[in-house]
Design a protein around this motif. Structure first.
Motif, short mmCIF file in Angstrom:
data_model
loop_
_atom_site.label_atom_id
_atom_site.label_comp_id
_atom_site.label_asym_id
_atom_site.label_seq_id
_atom_site.Cartn_x
_atom_site.Cartn_y
_atom_site.Cartn_z
N ARG A 192 0.81 -1.21 0.00
CA ARG A 192 0.00 0.00 0.00
C ARG A 192 0.85 1.27 0.00
N LEU A 193 2.14 1.13 0.28
CA LEU A 193 3.03 2.29 0.28
C LEU A 193 3.65 2.57 -1.09
N VAL A 194 3.40 1.70 -2.05
CA VAL A 194 4.02 1.82 -3.37
C VAL A 194 3.27 2.87 -4.19
N ALA A 195 4.03 3.76 -4.81
CA ALA A 195 3.44 4.81 -5.63
C ALA A 195 2.81 4.21 -6.89
N PRO A 196 1.73 4.83 -7.38
CA PRO A 196 1.11 4.35 -8.62
C PRO A 196 2.14 4.27 -9.75
N GLY A 197 2.06 3.19 -10.49
CA GLY A 197 2.98 2.99 -11.61
C GLY A 197 4.28 2.31 -11.23
N ILE A 362 -14.69 -14.40 8.44
CA ILE A 362 -15.32 -13.72 9.57
C ILE A 362 -15.25 -12.21 9.42
N THR A 363 -14.16 -11.70 8.86
CA THR A 363 -13.91 -10.25 8.87
C THR A 363 -14.21 -9.55 7.55
N GLN A 364 -14.60 -10.29 6.51
CA GLN A 364 -14.67 -9.69 5.18
C GLN A 364 -15.65 -8.52 5.09
N ALA A 365 -16.71 -8.52 5.89
CA ALA A 365 -17.71 -7.46 5.81
C ALA A 365 -17.47 -6.36 6.84
N SER A 366 -16.44 -6.50 7.65
CA SER A 366 -16.24 -5.53 8.73
C SER A 366 -15.60 -4.24 8.20
N PRO A 367 -16.16 -3.09 8.54
CA PRO A 367 -15.53 -1.82 8.16
C PRO A 367 -14.28 -1.51 8.97
N TYR A 368 -14.00 -2.33 9.98
CA TYR A 368 -12.89 -2.07 10.89
C TYR A 368 -11.68 -2.98 10.64
N VAL A 369 -11.74 -3.82 9.65
CA VAL A 369 -10.62 -4.71 9.31
C VAL A 369 -10.15 -4.37 7.91
N ASP A 386 -11.29 3.22 9.77
CA ASP A 386 -11.94 3.36 8.47
C ASP A 386 -11.07 2.69 7.42
N ARG A 387 -11.69 1.89 6.57
CA ARG A 387 -10.93 1.16 5.55
C ARG A 387 -10.30 2.07 4.50
N GLU A 388 -10.87 3.22 4.32
CA GLU A 388 -10.35 4.14 3.31
C GLU A 388 -9.10 4.86 3.82
N THR A 389 -9.16 5.38 5.04
CA THR A 389 -8.03 6.15 5.58
C THR A 389 -6.97 5.26 6.21
N LEU A 390 -7.35 4.03 6.60
CA LEU A 390 -6.46 3.10 7.31
C LEU A 390 -5.97 3.67 8.64
N LYS A 416 3.24 -0.32 14.41
CA LYS A 416 3.53 0.97 15.01
C LYS A 416 2.32 1.52 15.75
N GLY A 417 1.12 1.29 15.23
CA GLY A 417 -0.10 1.76 15.88
C GLY A 417 -0.66 0.76 16.88
N ALA A 418 0.05 -0.34 17.12
CA ALA A 418 -0.41 -1.40 18.02
C ALA A 418 -1.83 -1.83 17.68
N ASN A 419 -2.17 -1.79 16.41
CA ASN A 419 -3.54 -2.08 15.98
C ASN A 419 -3.65 -3.33 15.11
N VAL A 420 -2.55 -4.09 15.01
CA VAL A 420 -2.58 -5.33 14.24
C VAL A 420 -2.63 -6.49 15.22
N LEU A 421 -3.71 -7.26 15.16
CA LEU A 421 -3.82 -8.43 16.02
C LEU A 421 -2.78 -9.46 15.58
N LYS A 422 -1.98 -9.91 16.53
CA LYS A 422 -0.89 -10.84 16.23
C LYS A 422 -1.27 -12.24 16.68
N VAL A 423 -1.44 -13.13 15.71
CA VAL A 423 -1.78 -14.52 15.98
C VAL A 423 -0.56 -15.35 15.62
N ARG A 424 0.09 -15.93 16.63
CA ARG A 424 1.40 -16.56 16.44
C ARG A 424 1.54 -17.71 17.44
N PRO A 425 0.79 -18.80 17.22
CA PRO A 425 0.76 -19.87 18.21
C PRO A 425 1.98 -20.79 18.14
N PRO A 426 2.16 -21.63 19.15
CA PRO A 426 3.14 -22.72 18.99
C PRO A 426 2.79 -23.53 17.75
#
Length: 449
Positions: A192-197, A362-369, A386-390, A416-426
């Protein structure tokens, strides 16, 4: 005016506030109060209501009342909590002898040979240490000795360890732990950080080239690029692959080396390969390993191209009393045995796909994921306002983490925003564990997402 402790807490995802203990059980309050009296600086507990565990098995932890918690967070017990095969191997070695690398140990040589067999043939030397921090510290010492340079490039929110040296290139530690003047930051591989083109490969190559140029303007030649191959602290970015070839061309043209930090991404964590760097079709100059090697015992390692480390070994004295001693080596060998006997990598691949597919549904319709991303048994679910502004939604992410904890499922947060749920089991996480996790997550999603 915030205190030093409150500022530290503010930067730490999913933390317990020691000033709020009124609702905790008496025994827990008493233990935490005693803990606060005797432990040194920097210790923190997880979750709004901390939990005490007395035993574990596979991907499950048990509190003093016998309640079963599904562990979808701890990557340290790689093949599972209290794996009986590892327990037996360590117990037998403890009853025999525990000595160090200044004495001939055939099991140490056996283990080193087996470990190196999992790497490309160009990587044929291994040094052992006790922690991922030690491994990264040694890797950087060797990189600097080999290149005669000081410059370091890492991603913007990377974590590589806690020694003074390694913390100087671990930006996720925050403002209280300053970066070295010889350190430059680049973007993680977030498409998402890549410039168009442009392409991700071009973007990452440009980032590295710019960092090298800036280092040179300030009098630093490049010693090393260091990346965690899952970009864990940056928010978990495992795909797409393929951009590393151009990045390495820039690094090596500048006289630097590439250190692949596999402390979190290694040992088949990402499913389709044993090592994260292999997914990109490149061979690093140095690879570091840690947590999973000994299933919780203090064992870590650094694997080298011999041409990178030989001069260091001949000219610099390096000895670590406990690194490569008999008991951790027995644990490491047992972990490799379990990988073979239980076909761990295939289990990770199958169950990881099922886990991600379920979370996406589970999350495909959520505006918060905004995204479910990851590979194998390393998954990130990015929670946004918001999915648009991230715009990161840390509060919602922490509510989800603690709702899951209340339902006896353990995860944490990252980014950085501590907003990514981290799922990392044994890696012992089974199909039944996947089902339990998804059912519980769906319950929380109905309320929070």
């Amino acid at each position: 005016m915030p205190t030093t402790l409150s500022r530290a807490l503010a930067s730490f995802p999913n933390r317990f506030d020691p000033g709020v203990m009124g609702g905790l059980p008496d025994h827990l309050q008493e233990t935490i109060e005693r803990r606060n009296e005797v432990l040194g600086p920097g210790y923190m507990l997880m979750y709004r209501e901390p939990v005490e565990f007395v035993s574990g098995r596979g991907a499950h932890l048990f509190d003093r009342d016998g309640n079963d918690y599904l562990d979808a967070y701890n990557n340290v017990p790689c093949v599972g909590h209290a794996h009986p095969y590892v327990v037996e191997a360590v117990s037998c070695q403890m009853a025999a002898v525990n000595t160090n690398t200044r004495y001939v140990q055939e099991p140490l040589v056996d283990y080193a040979e087996r470990l190196l067999e999992t790497f490309p043939e160009e990587l044929s030397k291994v040094s052992l240490a006790c922690s991922g921090s030690e491994a990264n510290d040694l890797a950087m010492r060797v990189a600097r000795f080999h290149t005669g340079a000081e410059g370091v490039i890492v991603t913007r929110w990377a974590y590589h360890g806690i020694t003074r040296e390694v913390s100087s290139f671990s930006p996720t530690l925050g403002k209280g732990s300053p970066l070295g003047p010889n350190v430059r930051l680049i973007d993680p591989p977030d498409p998402r950080l890549v410039a168009p083109g442009s392409t991700l490969a071009e973007h990452m190559r440009d980032q590295v080239r710019g960092a090298i140029d800036d280092l040179e303007r300030h009098g630093y030649r490049l010693a090393a690029l260091v990346t965690d191959c899952a970009y864990s602290s940056d928010g978990i970015f495992t795909d797409p692959v393929g951009y590393m070839a151009g990045v390495l061309e820039e690094v090596r043209a500048a006289g630097g080396v590439y250190i692949a930090d596999e402390v979190q991404s290694g040992f088949a964590r990402l499913g389709d390969t044993m090592w994260g760097f292999s997914r990109h079709g490149v061979v690093p100059d140095i690879v570091t390993m840690g947590k999973p090697m000994g299933n919780g015992l203090p064992l870590s390692g650094v694997v080298f191209r011999p041409e990178v480390c030989d001069d260091f070994g001949q000219n610099v004295r390096y000895f670590n009393t406990f690194a490569g001693s008999s008991i951790p080596v027995a644990a490491g060998a047992a972990v490799l045995d379990v990988f073979e006997e239980e076909n761990v990598q295939q289990r990770v691949l199958v169950n990881g796909k099922a886990l991600r597919a379920g979370l996406e549904e589970i999350t495909q319709a959520s505006p918060y994921v905004s995204e479910v991303r990851g590979s194998g048994l390393y998954v990130g679910i990015e929670i946004v306002r918001d999915r648009e502004t991230l715009d990161p939604d840390r509060a919602r992410a922490e509510d989800i983490i603690n709702d899951l904890r209340d339902r006896r499922v353990l995860i944490s947060g990252t980014g950085k925003g501590a907003n990514v749920l981290k799922v990392r089991p044994p890696l012992a996480f089974s199909s039944a564990d996947v089902t339990r996790f998804l059912e519980t997550f769906a319950e929380v999603a109905k309320v929070r997402l």
